[in-house]
Design an enzyme around this catalytic site. Structure first.
Site, PDB file in Angstrom:
ATOM      1  CB  THR A   7      -0.928   0.028   1.236  1.00 59.95           C
ATOM      2  OG1 THR A   7      -1.654   1.261   1.242  1.00 59.95           O
ATOM      3  CG2 THR A   7      -0.167  -0.083   2.538  1.00 59.95           C
ATOM      4  CE  LYS A  10       4.420   9.497   3.337  1.00 60.54           C
ATOM      5  NZ  LYS A  10       4.563  10.925   3.118  1.00 60.54           N
ATOM      6  CG  ASP A  69     -10.272  -5.859  -1.425  1.00 56.73           C
ATOM      7  OD1 ASP A  69     -10.038  -4.690  -1.800  1.00 56.73           O
ATOM      8  OD2 ASP A  69     -11.255  -6.501  -1.845  1.00 56.73           O
ATOM      9  CB  SER A  70     -11.336  -2.963   3.460  1.00 59.78           C
ATOM     10  OG  SER A  70     -10.854  -1.787   2.862  1.00 59.78           O
ATOM     11  CG  PHE A 150     -11.270   6.666   3.590  1.00 57.43           C
ATOM     12  CD1 PHE A 150     -10.718   6.247   4.784  1.00 57.43           C
ATOM     13  CD2 PHE A 150     -11.551   5.698   2.625  1.00 57.43           C
ATOM     14  CE1 PHE A 150     -10.439   4.904   5.012  1.00 57.43           C
ATOM     15  CE2 PHE A 150     -11.266   4.352   2.839  1.00 57.43           C
ATOM     16  CZ  PHE A 150     -10.707   3.956   4.037  1.00 57.43           C
ATOM     17  CE1 TYR A 152     -20.559   3.674   0.140  1.00 51.88           C
ATOM     18  CE2 TYR A 152     -18.351   2.728   0.231  1.00 51.88           C
ATOM     19  CZ  TYR A 152     -19.510   3.001  -0.469  1.00 51.88           C
ATOM     20  OH  TYR A 152     -19.622   2.607  -1.777  1.00 51.88           O
ATOM     21  CE  LYS A 173     -11.883   4.201   9.589  1.00 48.37           C
ATOM     22  NZ  LYS A 173     -11.869   4.737   8.242  1.00 48.37           N
ATOM     23  CG  HIS A 178     -12.977  -2.452   8.575  1.00 50.71           C
ATOM     24  ND1 HIS A 178     -13.050  -1.171   9.071  1.00 50.71           N
ATOM     25  CD2 HIS A 178     -12.739  -2.319   7.240  1.00 50.71           C
ATOM     26  CE1 HIS A 178     -12.883  -0.315   8.074  1.00 50.71           C
ATOM     27  NE2 HIS A 178     -12.682  -0.982   6.962  1.00 50.71           N
TER      28      HIS A 178
HETATM   29  P1  IMP Z   1      -9.613  -0.472  -0.101  1.00 47.30           P
HETATM   30  O1  IMP Z   1      -9.665  -1.891   0.334  1.00 47.30           O
HETATM   31  O2  IMP Z   1      -8.738   0.363   0.785  1.00 47.30           O
HETATM   32  O3  IMP Z   1      -9.330  -0.335  -1.562  1.00 47.30           O
HETATM   33  O4  IMP Z   1     -11.093   0.127   0.113  1.00 47.30           O
HETATM   34  C1  IMP Z   1     -12.168  -0.123  -0.769  1.00 47.30           C
HETATM   35  C2  IMP Z   1     -13.313   0.827  -0.514  1.00 47.30           C
HETATM   36  O5  IMP Z   1     -14.080   0.374   0.605  1.00 47.30           O
HETATM   37  C3  IMP Z   1     -12.926   2.263  -0.170  1.00 47.30           C
HETATM   38  O6  IMP Z   1     -12.738   3.024  -1.336  1.00 47.30           O
HETATM   39  C4  IMP Z   1     -14.146   2.739   0.618  1.00 47.30           C
HETATM   40  O7  IMP Z   1     -15.190   3.107  -0.248  1.00 47.30           O
HETATM   41  C5  IMP Z   1     -14.558   1.473   1.353  1.00 47.30           C
HETATM   42  N1  IMP Z   1     -13.905   1.412   2.682  1.00 47.30           N
HETATM   43  C6  IMP Z   1     -12.964   0.524   3.101  1.00 47.30           C
HETATM   44  N2  IMP Z   1     -12.565   0.783   4.366  1.00 47.30           N
HETATM   45  C7  IMP Z   1     -13.267   1.876   4.742  1.00 47.30           C
HETATM   46  C8  IMP Z   1     -13.284   2.660   5.940  1.00 47.30           C
HETATM   47  O8  IMP Z   1     -12.556   2.415   6.919  1.00 47.30           O
HETATM   48  N3  IMP Z   1     -14.131   3.702   5.942  1.00 47.30           N
HETATM   49  C9  IMP Z   1     -14.935   4.021   4.902  1.00 47.30           C
HETATM   50  N4  IMP Z   1     -14.951   3.368   3.766  1.00 47.30           N
HETATM   51  C10 IMP Z   1     -14.122   2.278   3.675  1.00 47.30           C
END
Ligand code: IMP
Length: 195
Positions: A7, A10, A69-70, A150, A152, A173, A178
């Site tokens: 990633t 930072k 991935d989230s 950021f 949602y 946070k 998660h």
């Molecule tokens: P990534 O896994 O960091 O690419 O996150 C994928 C997408 O999931 C992000 O662009 C957000 O829309 C949403 N998302 C993941 N983690 C969070 C969080 O902690 N807060 C809010 N949105 C999240």
């Protein structure tokens, strides 16, 4: 043991370092390595995407590689937006567009339960891949609140603190998210694997 964190964020690197240091892991960033790689996240599950990224970065670096991935899963929408969280309202969608679409799809629906999900995958040089999942349950509110975070965060309310994720400080946070839970679980898995 040195692990590459796949990633450029930072905040994420700091969080990963803090949690995994306690398992004797030291984190190397993509910037330190001068490595750039675009991995298309086209998996149907968080696991598939996290593993795909971890394998690609292990391959490119020759190091143990960690990726995550989230996304947000809303119960009344059958788990959507899920792996499509970042591009729910389209490939070029901004956070506000995704939030607006989600609230539109939820209009008139009573059940507001949702969860943030994160899967972390560690691809080891010997070919093994360890994954771990972290979830944080909450409810979706209609009117965004807070300016932090950021994605949602402004519409995701933690019923325990009564705050949206955007109303928490970054430290608050990071200590409960998660992502934090997935990394803690990954550390436990890693310690188990080592015996
Ligand atoms: P990534 O896994 O960091 O690419 O996150 C994928 C997408 O999931 C992000 O662009 C957000 O829309 C949403 N998302 C993941 N983690 C969070 C969080 O902690 N807060 C809010 N949105 C999240």
């Amino acid at each position: 043991m040195k692990v590459l964190a796949a990633t450029t964020n930072k905040g994420k690197i700091q969080e990963i370092s803090d949690i995994l240091a306690r398992a004797g892991v030291s984190i190397v960033s993509l910037t330190e390595l001068g490595l750039k790689l675009d991995v298309i996240e086209d998996g149907e599950t968080f696991e598939a995407n996290a593993i795909k990224k971890a394998l690609a970065f292990r391959e490119a670096s020759g190091m143990h590689a960690l990726a995550d991935d989230s996304g947000l899963c809303v119960d009344a929408l059958g788990g959507a937006p899920g792996v499509y969280s970042a591009r729910y309202a389209g490939e070029q969608a901004h956070d506000q567009d995704n939030i607006a679409l989600l609230l539109k799809r939820l209009s008139g629906i009573q059940d507001r339960s949702a969860r943030f999900v994160c899967v972390a995958a560690l691809a080891l040089k010997d070919g093994r891949v360890i994954t771990a999942r972290g979830e944080f349950p909450g409810v979706i509110i209609d009117t965004p609140r807070g300016t932090g975070g950021f994605g949602y965060d402004p519409i995701f309310l933690d019923p325990v603190t009564g705050k949206t994720f955007a109303e928490l400080s970054r430290d608050e946070k990071n200590r409960m998210s998660h992502r934090h839970r997935a990394l803690e679980a990954l550390r436990e898995e890693w310690l188990k694997v080592q015996g």
